[in-house]
Design an enzyme around this catalytic site. Structure first.
Site, PDB file in Angstrom:
ATOM      1  N   SER A  32       0.847  -1.212   0.000  1.00 35.34           N
ATOM      2  CA  SER A  32       0.000   0.000   0.000  1.00 35.34           C
ATOM      3  C   SER A  32       0.867   1.241   0.000  1.00 35.34           C
ATOM      4  CB  SER A  32      -0.870   0.088   1.264  1.00 35.34           C
ATOM      5  OG  SER A  32      -1.395  -1.133   1.613  1.00 35.34           O
ATOM      6  N   HIS A  63      -4.637  -0.872  -4.812  1.00 41.05           N
ATOM      7  CA  HIS A  63      -3.776  -1.888  -5.412  1.00 41.05           C
ATOM      8  C   HIS A  63      -4.168  -2.075  -6.882  1.00 41.05           C
ATOM      9  CE1 HIS A  63      -1.706  -3.530  -1.829  1.00 41.05           C
ATOM     10  NE2 HIS A  63      -2.755  -3.054  -1.198  1.00 41.05           N
ATOM     11  N   HIS A  85      -3.925 -10.686  -0.774  1.00 43.24           N
ATOM     12  CA  HIS A  85      -3.957 -10.824   0.678  1.00 43.24           C
ATOM     13  C   HIS A  85      -4.880 -11.965   1.071  1.00 43.24           C
ATOM     14  CE1 HIS A  85      -2.955  -6.561  -0.065  1.00 43.24           C
ATOM     15  NE2 HIS A  85      -2.216  -6.653   1.038  1.00 43.24           N
ATOM     16  N   TYR A  87      -6.800 -11.906   3.553  1.00 42.50           N
ATOM     17  CA  TYR A  87      -8.100 -11.365   3.987  1.00 42.50           C
ATOM     18  C   TYR A  87      -9.058 -11.105   2.832  1.00 42.50           C
ATOM     19  CZ  TYR A  87      -6.167  -6.727   2.817  1.00 42.50           C
ATOM     20  OH  TYR A  87      -5.600  -5.666   2.176  1.00 42.50           O
ATOM     21  N   GLU A  88      -8.518 -11.078   1.619  1.00 45.35           N
ATOM     22  CA  GLU A  88      -9.407 -10.903   0.466  1.00 45.35           C
ATOM     23  C   GLU A  88     -10.185 -12.180   0.160  1.00 45.35           C
ATOM     24  OE1 GLU A  88      -7.551  -8.267  -2.848  1.00 45.35           O
ATOM     25  OE2 GLU A  88      -5.899  -9.229  -1.816  1.00 45.35           O
ATOM     26  N   ALA A 115       2.737  -2.006   4.460  1.00 48.64           N
ATOM     27  CA  ALA A 115       2.344  -1.058   5.501  1.00 48.64           C
ATOM     28  C   ALA A 115       2.056  -1.894   6.740  1.00 48.64           C
ATOM     29  CB  ALA A 115       1.090  -0.309   5.075  1.00 48.64           C
ATOM     30  N   MET A 214      -0.755  -7.566   7.642  1.00 50.36           N
ATOM     31  CA  MET A 214      -1.614  -8.583   7.029  1.00 50.36           C
ATOM     32  C   MET A 214      -1.062  -9.141   5.719  1.00 50.36           C
ATOM     33  SD  MET A 214      -5.202  -6.554   7.566  1.00 50.36           S
ATOM     34  CE  MET A 214      -5.512  -5.577   9.050  1.00 50.36           C
ATOM     35  N   SER A 215       0.232  -8.987   5.507  1.00 45.89           N
ATOM     36  CA  SER A 215       0.785  -9.476   4.235  1.00 45.89           C
ATOM     37  C   SER A 215       2.172 -10.064   4.468  1.00 45.89           C
ATOM     38  CB  SER A 215       0.856  -8.331   3.218  1.00 45.89           C
ATOM     39  OG  SER A 215       1.816  -7.377   3.635  1.00 45.89           O
ATOM     40  N   ASN A 238       0.877   3.488  11.263  1.00 43.01           N
ATOM     41  CA  ASN A 238       0.046   3.901  12.420  1.00 43.01           C
ATOM     42  C   ASN A 238       0.563   3.172  13.652  1.00 43.01           C
ATOM     43  OD1 ASN A 238      -1.283   1.597  10.722  1.00 43.01           O
ATOM     44  ND2 ASN A 238      -1.960   1.240  12.829  1.00 43.01           N
ATOM     45  N   HIS A 250      -8.197   2.945   8.000  1.00 39.78           N
ATOM     46  CA  HIS A 250      -7.395   2.748   6.792  1.00 39.78           C
ATOM     47  C   HIS A 250      -6.917   4.076   6.203  1.00 39.78           C
ATOM     48  CE1 HIS A 250      -5.762   0.521   3.494  1.00 39.78           C
ATOM     49  NE2 HIS A 250      -6.559   1.048   2.594  1.00 39.78           N
TER      50      HIS A 250
END
Ligand code: HPA
Length: 275
Positions: A32, A63, A85, A87-88, A115, A214-215, A238, A250
């Site tokens: 990201s 993306h 990802h 989560y997708e 990120a 998450m990646s 963050n 996000h």
């Protein structure tokens, strides 16, 4: 996945047909906020994921979903502009498919960016971190679970050099030369798409994590399996959940990404140059 090798070869052959067997030096996965680094690639050959046989197609905002192949800093790179990802909804095998395709294309060096939430309380958003190791406690979700493809790698494979120590030295040298402050630490994988709870982040810190995201981890595992040499760099976008008295969103992730974009891009270009 019994026909994994066939699927990989179909994807490889399609890409090679587009690039005319151009020797690709390094693979680059842009997380990201860094996707536009691909725009700086010269003599680009652009291949949308949707055109590549057996490739998943990414959906997340920000993306692009294409391979960009060409010269960056004088080196031929194959760049993933957008990644897959967990989560997708993709299976771990699909998340790592492009990494295995890179291996099939003869790529031996891999740079992964992402990120991440900052778990280390001494750091702040905007900091860049060289990933020296990772934690992934969702033990059943290993991308190499299932039948092993001996053509790719061993059934049981070493992870103690998954983040290549020599290439890490190159990254340190490049950061120093460019006067870019670089943290180092452990990245902990969370499946998402929910951000972590404050308790999960406290646990992560107790376990030794400096960043949460998450990646990257599935990709690093697949890369280690097939013997690629990997560098991972996180941008702390963050403070992770529960550190500050404010909710995570996000938008903050994207905004910090924009702020440090130039420094992050300069570091990645420097690494490609020195690799
Ligand atoms: N947690 C997980 N992934 C992330 C975060 C976070 O706080 N920020 C950016 N990606």
């Amino acid at each position: 996945m019994e026909d994994l090798m066939r699927k990989l070869k179909e994807a490889r052959d399609y890409i090679n047909a587009k690039t005319g067997n151009l020797k690709k030096y390094a693979g680059l996965v842009l997380g990201s906020g860094l996707g536009d680094l691909a725009d700086e690639i010269e003599n680009k050959i652009i291949i949308p994921y949707k055109d590549i046989p057996n490739f998943p197609v990414s959906t997340v905002q920000g993306h692009a979903g294409r391979l960009v192949i060409g010269k960056l800093e004088g080196r031929v790179v194959l760049c993933m502009q957008g990644r897959f990802h967990f989560y997708e909804g993709w299976g771990m095998d699909q998340v790592v498919f492009p990494i295995q395709v890179m291996h099939m294309l003869g790529i031996e060096r891999l740079i992964l960016t992402n990120a991440a939430g900052c778990v280390n309380k001494n750091w702040e958003p905007g900091n860049l971190m060289l990933i020296t190791d990772h934690l992934k406690l969702t033990t059943h979700e290993n991308p190499m679970r299932g039948k092993n493809e001996d053509e790719l790698g061993l059934r049981f494979f070493d992870m103690s050099r998954a983040y290549d120590p020599e290439l890490a030295d190159v990254v340190r040298k490049v950061a120093k030369g460019l006067d870019i402050p670089l943290k180092e630490g452990v990245y902990m994988f969370f499946a998402g798409p929910s951000f972590e709870t404050p308790a999960e982040i406290r646990a992560a810190r107790l376990l030794g994590a400096d960043a949460a995201g998450m990646s990257t981890v599935p990709e690093v595992i697949a890369a280690a399996h097939c013997g690629m040499r990997t560098v991972g760099i996180s941008c702390m976008t963050n403070m992770a959940a529960g550190i500050l008295d404010q909710p995570l969103n996000h938008t903050e992730v994207l905004e910090t990404g924009i702020k440090v974009h130039n420094q992050f891009a300069a570091l990645i270009k420097g690494i490609v140059r020195e690799f």
